[in-house]
Design an enzyme around this catalytic site. Structure first.
Site, short mmCIF file in Angstrom:
data_model
loop_
_atom_site.label_atom_id
_atom_site.label_comp_id
_atom_site.label_asym_id
_atom_site.label_seq_id
_atom_site.Cartn_x
_atom_site.Cartn_y
_atom_site.Cartn_z
CE1 TYR A 120 -2.90 -3.15 0.37
CE2 TYR A 120 -3.35 -2.57 2.63
CZ TYR A 120 -3.52 -3.42 1.55
OH TYR A 120 -4.35 -4.52 1.67
N PRO A 162 -15.07 -6.16 2.46
CG PRO A 162 -14.76 -5.36 4.62
CD PRO A 162 -14.03 -5.61 3.34
CG LEU A 163 -17.67 -1.97 3.99
CD1 LEU A 163 -17.32 -0.50 4.26
CD2 LEU A 163 -18.75 -2.45 4.95
N1 LIG Z 1 -5.54 -9.45 1.49
C1 LIG Z 1 -5.76 -8.81 0.38
O1 LIG Z 1 -5.29 -9.17 -0.70
C2 LIG Z 1 -6.65 -7.62 0.40
C3 LIG Z 1 -7.26 -7.16 -0.77
C4 LIG Z 1 -8.10 -6.05 -0.69
C5 LIG Z 1 -8.30 -5.43 0.53
N2 LIG Z 1 -7.68 -5.91 1.64
C6 LIG Z 1 -7.91 -5.31 2.97
O2 LIG Z 1 -9.27 -5.19 3.17
C7 LIG Z 1 -9.59 -3.84 3.50
C8 LIG Z 1 -10.99 -3.52 3.01
O3 LIG Z 1 -11.14 -3.81 1.64
P1 LIG Z 1 -11.45 -2.72 0.54
O4 LIG Z 1 -10.85 -1.45 0.93
O5 LIG Z 1 -11.03 -3.30 -0.74
O6 LIG Z 1 -13.01 -2.64 0.46
P2 LIG Z 1 -14.26 -2.29 1.42
O7 LIG Z 1 -13.86 -2.17 2.85
O8 LIG Z 1 -15.32 -3.25 1.05
O9 LIG Z 1 -14.72 -0.87 0.87
C9 LIG Z 1 -14.00 0.29 1.09
C10 LIG Z 1 -14.82 1.44 0.55
O10 LIG Z 1 -16.01 1.56 1.34
C11 LIG Z 1 -16.26 2.92 1.59
N3 LIG Z 1 -16.90 3.03 2.91
C12 LIG Z 1 -16.38 2.65 4.10
N4 LIG Z 1 -17.25 2.91 5.12
C13 LIG Z 1 -18.33 3.48 4.55
C14 LIG Z 1 -19.54 3.99 5.06
N5 LIG Z 1 -19.78 3.97 6.38
N6 LIG Z 1 -20.44 4.50 4.19
C15 LIG Z 1 -20.19 4.52 2.85
N7 LIG Z 1 -19.03 4.07 2.31
C16 LIG Z 1 -18.11 3.55 3.13
C17 LIG Z 1 -14.92 3.59 1.59
O11 LIG Z 1 -15.03 4.93 1.13
P3 LIG Z 1 -14.67 6.17 2.10
O12 LIG Z 1 -13.17 6.17 2.21
O13 LIG Z 1 -15.21 7.33 1.38
O14 LIG Z 1 -15.34 5.90 3.40
C18 LIG Z 1 -14.09 2.75 0.62
O15 LIG Z 1 -14.04 3.31 -0.65
C19 LIG Z 1 -8.48 -3.04 2.83
O16 LIG Z 1 -8.29 -1.79 3.43
C20 LIG Z 1 -7.29 -3.92 3.08
O17 LIG Z 1 -6.78 -3.70 4.37
C21 LIG Z 1 -6.88 -7.00 1.60
#
Ligand SMILES: NC(=O)c1ccc[n+]([C@@H]2O[C@H](COP(=O)([O-])OP(=O)(O)OC[C@H]3O[C@@H](n4cnc5c(N)ncnc54)[C@H](OP(=O)(O)O)[C@@H]3O)[C@@H](O)[C@H]2O)c1
Length: 249
Positions: free
Chosen positions: A54, A199-200
């Protein structure tokens, strides 16, 4: 429990702290550091999910700037084994010498002697899986990693890795729109924490509905939703509140 620590059921993903495809540096480091500090010190989140990819590197640095010295209950999970030649490129690199160097660098950036949980971010198809896991196991024997995780893996790959070293956590994509992952059941049966990423569904789902679905899958689920917005963080914490009272199984 994640990697032997009794962490909050809601974790915090750090992948959305930078603009532009998780690339470069934030223009607002103080805002990001305050958000990380609020997650831990105000909202009681004790599971931070980051990765050397990241930025690359800049998010681990922000985590340390915001949270070091770390409270003893805090678990910081990081990941090695993906390189970023360009913003849109994520390339697996699992050669043992590279993984070893990557762990040493994460230790330095995170200002610690031991990574609480270190994932192999992706399995490099050009390197035997056993060699990649054995390298992390050697680093664990040397005291540089407390627990080993795997990411984006099948049950067969987890079983293969378990022949080499204990696996504490698996992080795969899972959410209410993408609910089918055979690794979920495998982890439940093998006492492995399951950390659903995305997750979201990248913000497409209302937090309460998304988290209720995930927490309902079992006590081994430790979601790490991501946000760069303090109000969104508060919404996530509120949505998870009733589940924090449910003990880990
Ligand atoms: N192991 C792996 O290969 C891998 C791959 C992907 C991700 N990850 C981990 O998983 C974490 C989460 O995954 P992700 O970031 O891909 O997706 P996510 O958590 O499903 O979605 C993140 C998005 O949701 C929005 N969001 C969060 N809270 C919200 C709310 N209360 N209302 C409306 N929108 C909201 C955020 O926008 P705002 O910033 O505007 O709130 C952001 O753009 C990552 O940060 C990372 O640590 C790991």
């Amino acid at each position: 429990m994640v990697a032997g620590k009794s962490v909050s059921r809601l974790g915090f993903g750090t992948m959305r702290l930078l603009p532009n495809s998780t690339w470069g540096n934030t223009p607002e480091p103080r805002v990001v550091r305050n958000l990380l500090a609020a997650a831990v010190h105000e909202h009681g989140i004790t599971h931070i999910d980051t990765a050397d990819a990241y930025g690359p590197h800049s998010v681990e640095l922000l985590v340390a700037q915001a949270l070091y010295p770390y409270p003893p209950e805090l678990l910081i999970a990081t990941k090695v084994g993906l390189i970023r030649p360009r913003p849109e490129q994520w390339v697996p690199l699992g050669r043992p010498a590279y993984l070893r160097a990557a762990v040493e660098q994460s230790l330095r950036r995170l200002r610690t002697d031991r990574l609480d949980l270190c994932y192999l971010h992706r399995i490099d198809p050009l390197v035997p899986l056993a060699d990649q896991v054995a390298t992390l196991a050697e680093l664990a024997d040397e005291g540089k990693i407390a627990a080993i995780g795997l990411s984006k893996v099948t049950p067969e790959q987890i079983a293969h890795a378990q022949n080499v070293a204990p696996i504490a956590a698996v992080s795969n994509c899972l959410n209410i729109n993408e609910p089918d992952d055979p690794a979920l059941e495998y982890c439940r049966n093998n006492d492995i924490a399951y950390v659903p990423f995305r997750p979201l569904a990248l913000g497409a789902l209302p937090p309460a509905k998304a988290l209720e679905f995930l927490f309902g899958l079992g006590p081994h689920i430790a979601p790490v939703p991501a946000t760069g917005n303090p109000e969104h963080l508060r919404e996530l914490v509120a949505a998870a509140e009733s589940w924090e009272a449910e003990p880990w199984g």
